[in-house]
Design an enzyme around this catalytic site. Structure first.
Site, PDB file in Angstrom:
ATOM      1  N   HIS A 165     -28.471  10.805-104.265  1.00  8.28           N
ATOM      2  CA  HIS A 165     -27.724   9.555-104.054  1.00  8.28           C
ATOM      3  C   HIS A 165     -28.543   8.356-104.546  1.00  8.28           C
ATOM      4  O   HIS A 165     -28.978   7.519-103.763  1.00  8.28           O
ATOM      5  CB  HIS A 165     -27.412   9.430-102.566  1.00  8.28           C
ATOM      6  CG  HIS A 165     -26.286   8.522-102.218  1.00  8.28           C
ATOM      7  ND1 HIS A 165     -26.148   7.251-102.723  1.00  8.28           N
ATOM      8  CD2 HIS A 165     -25.225   8.714-101.388  1.00  8.28           C
ATOM      9  CE1 HIS A 165     -25.061   6.695-102.216  1.00  8.28           C
ATOM     10  NE2 HIS A 165     -24.487   7.569-101.408  1.00  8.28           N
ATOM     11  N   GLU A 208     -24.936   9.111-109.121  1.00 10.96           N
ATOM     12  CA  GLU A 208     -25.319  10.205-108.229  1.00 10.96           C
ATOM     13  C   GLU A 208     -24.937  11.574-108.798  1.00 10.96           C
ATOM     14  O   GLU A 208     -23.837  12.063-108.556  1.00 10.96           O
ATOM     15  CB  GLU A 208     -24.636  10.029-106.871  1.00 10.96           C
ATOM     16  CG  GLU A 208     -24.718   8.627-106.296  1.00 10.96           C
ATOM     17  CD  GLU A 208     -23.767   8.419-105.132  1.00 10.96           C
ATOM     18  OE1 GLU A 208     -23.474   9.392-104.415  1.00 10.96           O
ATOM     19  OE2 GLU A 208     -23.286   7.282-104.956  1.00 10.96           O
TER      20      GLU A 208
END
EC number: 5.1.3.15
Length: 283
Positions: free
Chosen positions: A153, A258
């Protein structure tokens, strides 16, 4: 150069002046300094005491992405994005410490007993003069199938998100737009700009490389292998102002690119290994 550790974090230093700090809580990269600049965004309101997931850097999302699925029951009982980002990892070894780069391997603890699956999860972080590489290794150590999702992330720091340009998303790639209640659409191959809230999962991206022009003479290339999908997220003020641990106007200073395996669940047979890597290069 070298690797240093204290009770909370591991720091890698390269002879070029680049450095990276990894919190053992969640194996979360919380700083990457390169060229005299901080390349990762971490909210000043983020908890760094292990009480909740870190808001920024590179959290490790595993074994699910997003809200838990309705089944199987052990997955349905999980919290959003799973538990890896809230576990206390350990430094397993220094993989490399030489002019070419500095690299360490971290190991996740055993999964919660109630999860009912046995696997080995490790994470290799490598720093060079202009790049940061993060590799996720999963080995199914059970005598039954193991399914999971995984994602890195990344909160990439930018001076002004309204001025960035994102390229590398192939024409025709399908994406799920979470802002539009999960609507599936096809990308037209154009340059993506952040002029509204964005939360999209681009599925099976053939290029496996997303570039960010930060509008100020720099940017990033995010290459990935093993991961097949890529989520792009920025909440803008509409949602960002409602995130409790997001600093005021923080959403203006990052974009999340991500890489992950999140459209579907990855399946591993007993003894099988999954390896996925991303390489972030400063442009």
């Amino acid at each position: 150069m070298g690797v240093t550790q204290n009770e909370k974090s591991v720091t890698l230093n390269h002879e070029s002046g680049s450095s990276v700090e990894i919190q053992l809580y969640g194996a979360t990269v919380v700083s990457w300094k390169q060229g005299g600049k901080e390349r990762m965004f971490v909210s000043s309101k983020s908890a760094l005491d292990g009480s909740k997931p870190i808001r920024g850097g590179i959290p490790v999302v595993f074994p699910i992405f997003g809200p838990p699925p309705s089944s199987p029951p052990e997955y349905a009982a999980l919290k959003q994005h799973g538990f890896a980002r809230q576990q206390n990892w350990t430094l397993e070894s220094t993989v490399m410490d030489r002019p070419e780069g500095v690299s360490v391997r971290l190991r996740a603890p055993a999964p919660p007993s109630e999860f009912g699956h046995n696997y080995k999860l490790s994470y290799v972080v490598t720093l060079t003069a202009h790049q940061l590489s993060t590799d996720l290794h999963v080995v199914n150590e059970d005598n039954k199938e193991f399914i999971f999702q995984a994602l890195l992330h990344n909160y990439l720091a930018v001076p002004d998100v309204s001025k960035i340009k994102i390229t590398g998303l192939d024409k025709g790639v399908q994406y799920r737009d979470k802002i539009l209640d999960g609507k599936i659409d096809q990308w037209d191959g154009s340059t993506l700009v952040v002029d509204r809230p964005i939360d999209r999962v681009y599925q099976k991206v053939p290029s496996q490389e997303i570039k960010v022009d930060d509008g100020a003479g720099s940017g990033f290339a995010v290459r990935f292998k093993g991961f097949v999908d890529c989520t792009i997220w920025n909440p803008q003020e509409e949602t960002g102002s409602k995130i409790a641990d997001m600093e005021d106007k923080g959403w203006e200073r990052y974009v999340c690119i991500e890489p992950g395996y999140v459209k579907d669940f990855k399946s591993l047979a007993p003894g099988e290994e999954f390896l996925a890597q991303q390489v972030i290069t400063v442009l």
